[in-house]
Design a protein around this motif. Structure first.
Motif, PDB file in Angstrom:
ATOM      1  N   SER A 188       0.834  -1.204   0.000  1.00 49.70           N
ATOM      2  CA  SER A 188       0.000   0.000   0.000  1.00 49.70           C
ATOM      3  C   SER A 188       0.865   1.249   0.000  1.00 49.70           C
ATOM      4  O   SER A 188       2.069   1.193   0.299  1.00 49.70           O
ATOM      5  CB  SER A 188      -0.903  -0.001   1.235  1.00 49.70           C
ATOM      6  N   GLU A 189       0.271   2.359  -0.307  1.00 45.07           N
ATOM      7  CA  GLU A 189       0.995   3.635  -0.281  1.00 45.07           C
ATOM      8  C   GLU A 189       1.503   3.938   1.126  1.00 45.07           C
ATOM      9  O   GLU A 189       2.597   4.478   1.302  1.00 45.07           O
ATOM     10  CB  GLU A 189       0.101   4.768  -0.787  1.00 45.07           C
ATOM     11  N   ASP A 190       0.708   3.568   2.141  1.00 45.47           N
ATOM     12  CA  ASP A 190       1.127   3.804   3.528  1.00 45.47           C
ATOM     13  C   ASP A 190       2.362   2.965   3.867  1.00 45.47           C
ATOM     14  O   ASP A 190       3.283   3.450   4.539  1.00 45.47           O
ATOM     15  CB  ASP A 190      -0.007   3.449   4.498  1.00 45.47           C
ATOM     16  N   GLN A 191       2.386   1.721   3.422  1.00 45.50           N
ATOM     17  CA  GLN A 191       3.545   0.864   3.676  1.00 45.50           C
ATOM     18  C   GLN A 191       4.796   1.417   3.012  1.00 45.50           C
ATOM     19  O   GLN A 191       5.882   1.440   3.603  1.00 45.50           O
ATOM     20  CB  GLN A 191       3.267  -0.557   3.171  1.00 45.50           C
ATOM     21  N   LYS A 192       4.647   1.871   1.776  1.00 49.50           N
ATOM     22  CA  LYS A 192       5.793   2.418   1.048  1.00 49.50           C
ATOM     23  C   LYS A 192       6.275   3.717   1.689  1.00 49.50           C
ATOM     24  O   LYS A 192       7.485   3.936   1.834  1.00 49.50           O
ATOM     25  CB  LYS A 192       5.431   2.630  -0.424  1.00 49.50           C
ATOM     26  N   SER A 193       5.349   4.535   2.091  1.00 51.42           N
ATOM     27  CA  SER A 193       5.717   5.799   2.743  1.00 51.42           C
ATOM     28  C   SER A 193       6.450   5.550   4.054  1.00 51.42           C
ATOM     29  O   SER A 193       7.415   6.253   4.396  1.00 51.42           O
ATOM     30  CB  SER A 193       4.464   6.653   3.001  1.00 51.42           C
ATOM     31  N   SER A 194       6.003   4.535   4.788  1.00 50.12           N
ATOM     32  CA  SER A 194       6.624   4.216   6.077  1.00 50.12           C
ATOM     33  C   SER A 194       8.061   3.758   5.892  1.00 50.12           C
ATOM     34  O   SER A 194       8.971   4.185   6.627  1.00 50.12           O
ATOM     35  CB  SER A 194       5.805   3.132   6.782  1.00 50.12           C
ATOM     36  N   GLY A 200      14.885   7.463   5.353  1.00 48.10           N
ATOM     37  CA  GLY A 200      15.268   8.860   5.138  1.00 48.10           C
ATOM     38  C   GLY A 200      15.121   9.285   3.687  1.00 48.10           C
ATOM     39  O   GLY A 200      15.836  10.174   3.205  1.00 48.10           O
ATOM     40  N   ILE A 201      14.202   8.646   2.979  1.00 49.92           N
ATOM     41  CA  ILE A 201      13.930   8.977   1.578  1.00 49.92           C
ATOM     42  C   ILE A 201      12.666   9.826   1.503  1.00 49.92           C
ATOM     43  O   ILE A 201      11.628   9.456   2.057  1.00 49.92           O
ATOM     44  CB  ILE A 201      13.756   7.690   0.740  1.00 49.92           C
ATOM     45  N   LYS A 202      12.733  10.956   0.808  1.00 49.19           N
ATOM     46  CA  LYS A 202      11.573  11.833   0.665  1.00 49.19           C
ATOM     47  C   LYS A 202      10.658  11.309  -0.435  1.00 49.19           C
ATOM     48  O   LYS A 202      11.096  10.638  -1.359  1.00 49.19           O
ATOM     49  CB  LYS A 202      12.009  13.264   0.347  1.00 49.19           C
ATOM     50  N   SER A 203       9.389  11.664  -0.340  1.00 51.21           N
ATOM     51  CA  SER A 203       8.419  11.207  -1.336  1.00 51.21           C
ATOM     52  C   SER A 203       8.733  11.741  -2.719  1.00 51.21           C
ATOM     53  O   SER A 203       8.377  11.133  -3.737  1.00 51.21           O
ATOM     54  CB  SER A 203       7.002  11.622  -0.926  1.00 51.21           C
ATOM     55  N   SER A 204       9.436  12.867  -2.790  1.00 48.67           N
ATOM     56  CA  SER A 204       9.766  13.486  -4.078  1.00 48.67           C
ATOM     57  C   SER A 204      11.045  12.919  -4.694  1.00 48.67           C
ATOM     58  O   SER A 204      11.372  13.223  -5.847  1.00 48.67           O
ATOM     59  CB  SER A 204       9.927  14.998  -3.913  1.00 48.67           C
ATOM     60  N   ASP A 273      16.244 -10.913   3.166  1.00 47.22           N
ATOM     61  CA  ASP A 273      15.438 -12.048   2.712  1.00 47.22           C
ATOM     62  C   ASP A 273      14.272 -11.577   1.853  1.00 47.22           C
ATOM     63  O   ASP A 273      13.859 -12.270   0.917  1.00 47.22           O
ATOM     64  CB  ASP A 273      14.893 -12.836   3.910  1.00 47.22           C
ATOM     65  N   GLU A 274      13.736 -10.434   2.178  1.00 48.52           N
ATOM     66  CA  GLU A 274      12.574  -9.883   1.489  1.00 48.52           C
ATOM     67  C   GLU A 274      12.980  -8.620   0.746  1.00 48.52           C
ATOM     68  O   GLU A 274      13.284  -7.593   1.363  1.00 48.52           O
ATOM     69  CB  GLU A 274      11.461  -9.566   2.512  1.00 48.52           C
ATOM     70  N   VAL A 275      13.046  -8.707  -0.587  1.00 48.98           N
ATOM     71  CA  VAL A 275      13.490  -7.547  -1.382  1.00 48.98           C
ATOM     72  C   VAL A 275      12.328  -6.800  -2.029  1.00 48.98           C
ATOM     73  O   VAL A 275      12.501  -5.697  -2.546  1.00 48.98           O
ATOM     74  CB  VAL A 275      14.491  -7.976  -2.488  1.00 48.98           C
ATOM     75  N   ARG A 276      11.126  -7.373  -1.986  1.00 48.63           N
ATOM     76  CA  ARG A 276      10.008  -6.748  -2.699  1.00 48.63           C
ATOM     77  C   ARG A 276       9.708  -5.337  -2.215  1.00 48.63           C
ATOM     78  O   ARG A 276       9.415  -4.449  -3.024  1.00 48.63           O
ATOM     79  CB  ARG A 276       8.744  -7.601  -2.561  1.00 48.63           C
ATOM     80  N   SER A 277       9.772  -5.136  -0.913  1.00 45.17           N
ATOM     81  CA  SER A 277       9.433  -3.811  -0.381  1.00 45.17           C
ATOM     82  C   SER A 277      10.414  -2.759  -0.868  1.00 45.17           C
ATOM     83  O   SER A 277      10.043  -1.596  -1.077  1.00 45.17           O
ATOM     84  CB  SER A 277       9.401  -3.838   1.150  1.00 45.17           C
ATOM     85  N   TYR A 278      11.676  -3.157  -1.084  1.00 40.49           N
ATOM     86  CA  TYR A 278      12.682  -2.214  -1.578  1.00 40.49           C
ATOM     87  C   TYR A 278      12.440  -1.889  -3.054  1.00 40.49           C
ATOM     88  O   TYR A 278      12.606  -0.746  -3.485  1.00 40.49           O
ATOM     89  CB  TYR A 278      14.084  -2.758  -1.342  1.00 40.49           C
ATOM     90  N   PHE A 279      12.034  -2.900  -3.822  1.00 44.11           N
ATOM     91  CA  PHE A 279      11.622  -2.612  -5.199  1.00 44.11           C
ATOM     92  C   PHE A 279      10.413  -1.671  -5.206  1.00 44.11           C
ATOM     93  O   PHE A 279      10.309  -0.767  -6.042  1.00 44.11           O
ATOM     94  CB  PHE A 279      11.242  -3.906  -5.929  1.00 44.11           C
ATOM     95  N   ALA A 280       9.492  -1.900  -4.266  1.00 40.39           N
ATOM     96  CA  ALA A 280       8.234  -1.144  -4.248  1.00 40.39           C
ATOM     97  C   ALA A 280       8.446   0.346  -4.011  1.00 40.39           C
ATOM     98  O   ALA A 280       7.633   1.163  -4.450  1.00 40.39           O
ATOM     99  CB  ALA A 280       7.296  -1.719  -3.184  1.00 40.39           C
ATOM    100  N   ILE A 281       9.548   0.713  -3.325  1.00 40.15           N
ATOM    101  CA  ILE A 281       9.782   2.135  -3.064  1.00 40.15           C
ATOM    102  C   ILE A 281      10.782   2.739  -4.058  1.00 40.15           C
ATOM    103  O   ILE A 281      11.184   3.885  -3.913  1.00 40.15           O
ATOM    104  CB  ILE A 281      10.296   2.363  -1.625  1.00 40.15           C
TER     105      ILE A 281
END
Length: 385
Positions: A188-194, A200-204, A273-281
């Motif tokens: 979700s967008e909330d998960q990616k934002s978190s 320390g990555i900005k949304s922009s 172990d889990e790389v998907r979340s890093y791809f997602a952001i």
């Protein structure tokens, strides 16, 4: 009817976990599957997760003749006892140990998958030794499976074995991609934002990502240098490095390590172990490797909807079609990396087109089910003989 025995061998369990994840569990519906690798404890955990039997066999990724001979003998006696129908190996050391022991034990179907050739980066006496080992591996095998069409061409060019012994399964790859798992809609967008906030990555920010071993032959020196230079051109950029360092085997330049540590826009998060979340952001994979077989990372990124910048090497240039789902650049060329990073930032229309194409170009060609069924059919063809 009793199932015939299928033995699959890799040098280390990590290769079972990453290169052919899920495949042995799938095959266990049709065969009595035994996984062979080193590191007994990790191998046993793998066996439990895949619900297959295991046999620990200590092997090293280095040239260790005495230990290798011992491994061949131990495997030989195990094969004489279990009498498998098929022995199928992956990775160079498992290949020579597994194929030689299988040949000596008289196993009827001896299969070896080639997923990259580290020896191509070597020279002199070491290259001569590795060439001999490669040819010996292939001579002991009854069938050799390069996991890309261009890797097949390399094998033929170097005369490692007759072309008649070679076959590329499906569209290439060793395992395909579970495209239902590698799907950005899981986040979700909330998960990616978190996660961005935690790092320390900005949304922009525009986020470039590399996933793999943080070593020289993956092009990390060129990537880090190029990224540092384009920051002068555009500031809202981040580089995310996901993977372990191997300073003993393939060290980065001291200058590169200093840049990674000092640059606040470069994030090195280690092995995950889990790389998907890093791809997602992230917005774009950069994978300037010197050599590959058929890189899972590029397929994973594409399935997650990311365009990729890849070097013009085996596998990468079969997954990526230039300007359709990414860019293909020359190998070991820092300036090409730099220019292409800038290009993807400046050409929003081209970037959007590649982003839209990325997932479908993986799903249609490299979904895991396509590869598993292709391997299973190959095994069944042997049964019919």
């Amino acid at each position: 009817m009793l199932k015939q025995t299928l033995i699959r061998i890799t040098t280390v369990p990590l290769s079972l976990e990453k290169l052919i994840s899920g495949q042995l569990h799938f095959m266990s519906s049709f065969y009595n599957v035994i996984a062979v690798s080193s590191d007994k404890e990790r191998l046993e955990r793998y066996g439990e997760s895949e619900k297959v039997a295991v046999f620990p066999l200590e092997m090293t990724r280095k040239i260790t003749p005495l230990r290798d001979v011992f491994a061949v003998l131990k495997l030989y006696f195990f094969l004489k006892k279990t009498k498998p129908f098929i022995v199928h190996t992956h990775t160079p050391k498992a290949g020579i140990v597994g194929m030689l022991a299988s040949k000596l034990a008289g196993i009827p179907h001896r299969l070896h998958t080639v997923a990259g050739m580290p020896l191509l980066e070597q020279a002199g006496f070491k290259r001569m030794v590795l060439n001999f080992v490669e040819k010996l591996t292939y001579s002991c095998a009854t069938k050799v499976y390069p996991n890309s069409f261009k890797l097949r061409d390399v094998i033929i060019k170097n005369e490692y074995c007759p072309p008649t012994k070679l076959k590329v399964l499906a569209n290439g790859s060793s395992n395909g991609i579970d495209t239902s798992y590698f799907d950005a809609t899981h986040f979700s967008e909330d998960q990616k934002s978190s996660l961005k906030q935690d790092l320390g990555i900005k949304s922009s920010d525009f986020v470039f990502i590399f996933v793999g071993r943080i070593v020289s032959d993956k092009g990390i020196n060129e990537l880090v240098s190029a990224f540092s230079e384009i920051q002068e051109y555009k500031t809202d950029l981040k580089l995310l490095l996901v993977g372990p360092y191997e300073q003993e085997l393939d060290p980065l330049k001291e200058e590169t390590l200093n840049q990674i540590n000092a640059n606040k826009s470069i994030f090195s998060v280690g092995y995950q172990d889990e790389v998907r979340s890093y791809f997602a952001i992230s917005d774009c994979l950069v994978f300037p490797s010197y050599r590959e077989g058929f890189p899972n990372v590029v397929m994973q990124a594409g399935a997650m909807g990311l365009p990729s910048i890849v070097s013009d090497i085996n596998g990468c240039n079969e997954i990526i079609e230039d300007t359709k789902n990414g860019y293909i650049i020359p190998v070991r060329d820092k300036e090409a990396v730099k220019e292409t990073l800038i290009r993807i930032l400046e050409n929003q229309e081209e970037y959007s087109k590649m982003q839209q194409n990325a997932r479908e170009m993986i799903v249609s060609r490299f979904d895991q089910k396509i590869m598993w069924e292709s391997i299973l059919q190959e095994y069944r063809n042997f049964e019919a003989k």
